[in-house]
Design a protein around this motif. Structure first.
Motif, mmCIF file in Angstrom:
data_model
loop_
_atom_site.group_PDB
_atom_site.id
_atom_site.type_symbol
_atom_site.label_atom_id
_atom_site.label_comp_id
_atom_site.label_asym_id
_atom_site.label_seq_id
_atom_site.Cartn_x
_atom_site.Cartn_y
_atom_site.Cartn_z
ATOM 1 N N GLY A 112 -4.652 23.648 53.526
ATOM 2 C CA GLY A 112 -4.585 22.238 54.221
ATOM 3 C C GLY A 112 -3.311 21.525 54.030
ATOM 4 O O GLY A 112 -2.409 22.219 53.602
ATOM 5 N N ILE A 113 -3.592 20.172 54.244
ATOM 6 C CA ILE A 113 -2.183 19.500 54.100
ATOM 7 C C ILE A 113 -2.616 18.253 53.108
ATOM 8 O O ILE A 113 -3.546 17.474 53.433
ATOM 9 C CB ILE A 113 -1.783 19.180 55.371
ATOM 10 C CG1 ILE A 113 -1.377 20.349 56.130
ATOM 11 C CG2 ILE A 113 -0.492 18.190 55.359
ATOM 12 C CD1 ILE A 113 -0.714 19.798 57.817
ATOM 13 N N TYR A 114 -1.656 18.054 52.153
ATOM 14 C CA TYR A 114 -1.684 16.854 51.142
ATOM 15 C C TYR A 114 -0.621 15.671 51.517
ATOM 16 O O TYR A 114 0.596 16.026 51.623
ATOM 17 C CB TYR A 114 -1.883 17.200 49.929
ATOM 18 C CG TYR A 114 -1.946 16.194 48.777
ATOM 19 C CD1 TYR A 114 -3.284 15.966 48.341
ATOM 20 C CD2 TYR A 114 -0.989 15.526 48.366
ATOM 21 C CE1 TYR A 114 -3.561 15.073 47.075
ATOM 22 C CE2 TYR A 114 -1.157 14.292 47.305
ATOM 23 C CZ TYR A 114 -2.263 14.299 46.835
ATOM 24 O OH TYR A 114 -2.691 13.456 45.814
ATOM 25 N N THR A 115 -1.056 14.699 52.235
ATOM 26 C CA THR A 115 -0.126 13.757 52.765
ATOM 27 C C THR A 115 0.088 12.394 52.265
ATOM 28 O O THR A 115 -1.281 11.826 52.034
ATOM 29 C CB THR A 115 -0.045 13.723 54.351
ATOM 30 O OG1 THR A 115 -0.118 15.031 54.974
ATOM 31 C CG2 THR A 115 0.906 12.978 54.875
ATOM 32 N N ILE A 116 1.027 11.913 52.053
ATOM 33 C CA ILE A 116 1.269 10.595 51.333
ATOM 34 C C ILE A 116 1.868 9.657 52.203
ATOM 35 O O ILE A 116 2.947 9.952 52.864
ATOM 36 C CB ILE A 116 1.824 10.628 49.995
ATOM 37 C CG1 ILE A 116 1.142 11.415 48.863
ATOM 38 C CG2 ILE A 116 1.926 9.116 49.524
ATOM 39 C CD1 ILE A 116 1.918 11.912 47.757
ATOM 40 N N TYR A 117 1.362 8.354 52.454
ATOM 41 C CA TYR A 117 2.036 7.579 53.209
ATOM 42 C C TYR A 117 2.458 6.262 52.373
ATOM 43 O O TYR A 117 1.514 5.929 51.677
ATOM 44 C CB TYR A 117 0.956 6.836 54.416
ATOM 45 C CG TYR A 117 0.718 8.157 55.431
ATOM 46 C CD1 TYR A 117 1.635 8.521 56.462
ATOM 47 C CD2 TYR A 117 -0.335 8.924 55.350
ATOM 48 C CE1 TYR A 117 1.418 9.302 57.366
ATOM 49 C CE2 TYR A 117 -0.828 9.893 56.105
ATOM 50 C CZ TYR A 117 0.133 10.049 57.247
ATOM 51 O OH TYR A 117 -0.080 11.079 58.034
ATOM 52 N N ARG A 118 3.510 5.731 52.569
ATOM 53 C CA ARG A 118 4.115 4.492 51.881
ATOM 54 C C ARG A 118 4.429 3.593 53.126
ATOM 55 O O ARG A 118 5.431 3.943 53.872
ATOM 56 C CB ARG A 118 5.125 4.790 50.995
ATOM 57 C CG ARG A 118 4.773 5.692 50.129
ATOM 58 C CD ARG A 118 5.911 6.086 49.024
ATOM 59 N NE ARG A 118 5.692 7.279 48.054
ATOM 60 C CZ ARG A 118 5.843 8.565 48.503
ATOM 61 N NH1 ARG A 118 6.601 8.890 49.670
ATOM 62 N NH2 ARG A 118 5.736 9.428 47.657
ATOM 63 N N ASP A 119 4.255 2.320 53.222
ATOM 64 C CA ASP A 119 4.306 1.357 53.877
ATOM 65 C C ASP A 119 5.766 0.928 53.450
ATOM 66 O O ASP A 119 6.044 0.152 52.384
ATOM 67 C CB ASP A 119 3.357 0.077 53.978
ATOM 68 C CG ASP A 119 3.906 -0.885 54.957
ATOM 69 O OD1 ASP A 119 4.923 -0.925 55.532
ATOM 70 O OD2 ASP A 119 3.024 -1.580 55.378
ATOM 71 N N ILE A 120 6.857 1.102 54.352
ATOM 72 C CA ILE A 120 8.233 0.700 54.073
ATOM 73 C C ILE A 120 8.864 -0.533 54.776
ATOM 74 O O ILE A 120 10.021 -0.743 54.978
ATOM 75 C CB ILE A 120 9.265 1.867 53.938
ATOM 76 C CG1 ILE A 120 9.255 2.597 55.360
ATOM 77 C CG2 ILE A 120 8.822 2.795 52.845
ATOM 78 C CD1 ILE A 120 10.404 3.710 55.557
ATOM 79 N N SER A 121 7.957 -1.085 55.409
ATOM 80 C CA SER A 121 8.232 -2.280 56.600
ATOM 81 C C SER A 121 9.030 -3.321 55.823
ATOM 82 O O SER A 121 9.985 -3.759 56.372
ATOM 83 C CB SER A 121 7.230 -2.813 57.117
ATOM 84 O OG SER A 121 6.074 -1.986 57.882
ATOM 85 N N GLU A 122 8.462 -3.743 54.695
ATOM 86 C CA GLU A 122 9.282 -4.678 54.247
ATOM 87 C C GLU A 122 10.870 -4.474 53.450
ATOM 88 O O GLU A 122 11.950 -4.996 53.633
ATOM 89 C CB GLU A 122 8.565 -5.338 52.836
ATOM 90 C CG GLU A 122 7.427 -6.160 53.349
ATOM 91 C CD GLU A 122 7.774 -7.369 54.135
ATOM 92 O OE1 GLU A 122 8.893 -7.961 53.748
ATOM 93 O OE2 GLU A 122 6.851 -7.684 54.959
ATOM 94 N N ARG A 123 10.797 -3.205 53.134
ATOM 95 C CA ARG A 123 12.008 -2.890 52.657
ATOM 96 C C ARG A 123 13.280 -2.656 53.828
ATOM 97 O O ARG A 123 14.177 -2.759 53.728
ATOM 98 C CB ARG A 123 12.139 -1.366 51.840
ATOM 99 C CG ARG A 123 13.222 -0.508 51.413
ATOM 100 C CD ARG A 123 13.077 0.398 50.441
ATOM 101 N NE ARG A 123 12.187 1.438 51.099
ATOM 102 C CZ ARG A 123 12.632 2.450 51.627
ATOM 103 N NH1 ARG A 123 13.877 2.607 52.007
ATOM 104 N NH2 ARG A 123 11.834 3.669 52.093
ATOM 105 N N LYS A 124 12.627 -2.036 54.960
ATOM 106 C CA LYS A 124 13.440 -1.746 56.006
ATOM 107 C C LYS A 124 13.872 -3.054 56.617
ATOM 108 O O LYS A 124 14.885 -3.241 56.752
ATOM 109 C CB LYS A 124 12.617 -1.139 57.126
ATOM 110 C CG LYS A 124 12.578 0.430 56.879
ATOM 111 C CD LYS A 124 13.906 1.343 57.132
ATOM 112 C CE LYS A 124 13.695 2.743 56.803
ATOM 113 N NZ LYS A 124 14.812 3.417 57.069
ATOM 114 N N ARG A 125 12.996 -4.268 56.594
ATOM 115 C CA ARG A 125 13.324 -5.501 57.037
ATOM 116 C C ARG A 125 14.476 -6.170 56.126
ATOM 117 O O ARG A 125 15.642 -6.738 56.830
ATOM 118 C CB ARG A 125 12.323 -6.463 57.203
ATOM 119 C CG ARG A 125 11.367 -6.373 58.291
ATOM 120 C CD ARG A 125 10.423 -7.618 58.557
ATOM 121 N NE ARG A 125 9.284 -7.313 57.743
ATOM 122 C CZ ARG A 125 8.207 -6.591 57.883
ATOM 123 N NH1 ARG A 125 7.959 -5.973 58.990
ATOM 124 N NH2 ARG A 125 7.142 -6.549 57.075
ATOM 125 N N ALA A 126 14.277 -6.013 54.819
ATOM 126 C CA ALA A 126 15.371 -6.327 53.954
ATOM 127 C C ALA A 126 16.567 -5.561 54.132
ATOM 128 O O ALA A 126 17.589 -6.359 54.258
ATOM 129 C CB ALA A 126 14.878 -6.284 52.520
#
Length: 447
Positions: free
Chosen positions: A230-244
């Motif tokens: 199978g697949i082990y997937t990690i998601y990280r919200d980087i919206s704030e970092r990208k906006r900055a």
């Protein structure tokens, strides 16, 4: 008082009183703690239990003394004072012996087999993995080999806005990218991971409410040997970092425009005093930039060189206009005054906070590799690499342009000059790059 003989390999029988003090033991006890039954009698059984397991051992004793009695089985580490080692044993507290006087508690110790140790280690590993999955602050999803979701953790649910029951059994791409411009990309990435390739990238995914957000994705294929599970997937919200980062980039762009305007203003101030300088600095900057690109310098170095070239003669602003425009040969005194312009330019520019060494490059643009230049007589590695380029570009442009005391010279004459002094006045790599640009026609002055 009954006695106990060793009747099973690596099994010891111990009798204690109600306080846990040993009253009798089988001869095999020596295997476990390095003491004979005689040496053990009268000592508390708890002396030989590892400190971290003491609460468990004491609880078992109390259980045997309670109304419910025993048996109670557990596992703990025991100490061997003779070998200064520890052994993991399976301890069974058989309960209170009512047919002996005084009453006692029968305890058996047996060595835990290797397979049991392996099972315990496997259980510990499973617990650690569960902790890494469920208690991880990152949003994690485990999918099967066909990309259907097996399990997600709470941070995944919070990030995408789903309940666990809503996503289990669903295709991962249907959950995080369906009806978005990124669905095709998500499907392609899933196929790559399914083929055994780990991925670490940044993209955009969709929440349950339709919100698109920037996310960092780490996807790892889960394999045992050659078999894919199978697949082990990690998601990280980087919206704030990208906006900055975008805001920072905008601010840097604003600063760069301000620096360019400052450079342009300084250049214009000089050109208004000296008509022969008009366009010279700009043309030198264009040639210097072309040489830098030919030499494959970094974008930042190219920018620094271009900016410095635009104001490399700013120090001439303090030289009388009649000297700058004199149609005949300068006197010794006049020439010495002109030679001060790199230092004056440095003094003007050093107080302006540029992100590049503009002032120093300007200061050095008349230095020569062999130390024969001015104003400081620097040589070789003492000269800034960007100043070496500016020097060649300045010489070539000056020779092919009209000056107060002569008409423009042919390009071949300028090239002959720098090639004649290659390695002496001028850096060899810079001369070769400049010659190649002008001979091949890759570069030409626009006016």
């Amino acid at each position: 008082m009954p006695t106990f003989d060793e009747n099973m390999f690596k099994i010891a029988i111990i009798i204690t009183d109600e306080l846990g003090k040993v009253t009798s033991a089988s001869s095999n006890i020596v295997y476990f703690i390095g003491l004979s039954p005689k040496e053990l009698i009268g000592r508390s059984i708890c002396e030989f239990v590892d400190e971290k397991d003491l609460p468990t051992a004491k609880e078992c004793l109390l259980k045997c003394l309670s109304k419910d009695g025993g048996p109670v089985t557990t596992a703990y580490q025991i100490l061997n004072p003779q070998k200064k080692s520890k052994n993991l044993v399976l301890a069974t507290y058989h309960g209170l012996l009512k047919d002996v006087n005084p009453k006692g508690i029968a305890i058996s110790w047996s060595v835990i087999a290797e397979d049991m140790k392996a099972r315990q280690e496997l259980e510990r590993e499973r617990t650690r993995l569960q902790y890494l999955f469920y208690d991880n602050p990152e949003a994690i999803v485990l999918a099967d080999k066909n990309d259907f979701i097996v399990e997600v953790n709470d941070p995944f649910c919070r990030l995408f806005g789903y309940d666990k029951e809503e996503v289990r059994g669903k295709h991962i791409d249907e959950i995080v990218a369906k009806d978005s411009p990124y669905f095709e990309e998500a499907s392609h990435l899933s196929s790559l991971v399914t083929s055994g390739k780990a991925l670490d990238l940044e993209s955009v995914r969709k929440k349950k409410d339709g919100t698109l957000f920037e996310v960092a994705i780490t996807a790892i294929p889960v394999k045992l040997g050659d078999e894919f599970f199978g697949i082990y997937t990690i998601y990280r919200d980087i919206s704030e970092r990208k906006r900055a980062a975008r805001k920072l980039k905008e601010y840097v762009g604003y600063l760069e425009r301000a620096w360019i305007q400052t450079i342009s203003a300084l250049g214009s101030a000089l050109e208004q005093r000296d008509p022969y300088t008009a366009g010279h600095q700009r043309r030198v900057a264009e040639l210097a930039k072309a040489i830098a690109l030919k030499l494959q310098l970094t974008e930042d170095d190219v920018k620094a060189l271009y900016m410095a070239s635009l104001v490399h003669d700013i120090g001439k602003i303090r030289i009388p206009a009649e000297i700058l425009t004199k149609p005949s040969k300068l006197t010794f005194e006049e020439y010495e005054l002109v030679k001060t312009h790199p230092r004056v330019g440095f003094e003007i520019l050093k107080s302006i906070e540029f992100p590049w060494p503009i002032a120093e490059i300007v200061y050095q643009h008349h230095e020569k590799v062999d130390g024969s230049g001015y104003p400081r007589g620097l040589r070789g590695s003492e000269i800034h690499p960007l100043a070496l380029i500016l020097t060649v570009a300045d010489v070539v442009e000056a020779m092919v342009s009209d000056r107060p005391y002569r008409k423009a010279l042919p390009v071949v004459t300028a090239l002959a000059e720098i090639e004649a002094f290659k390695g002496m006045h001028y850096d060899s790599w810079v001369v070769e790059a400049c010659s190649s640009l002008l001979k091949s026609g890759e570069f030409s002055f626009k006016d």
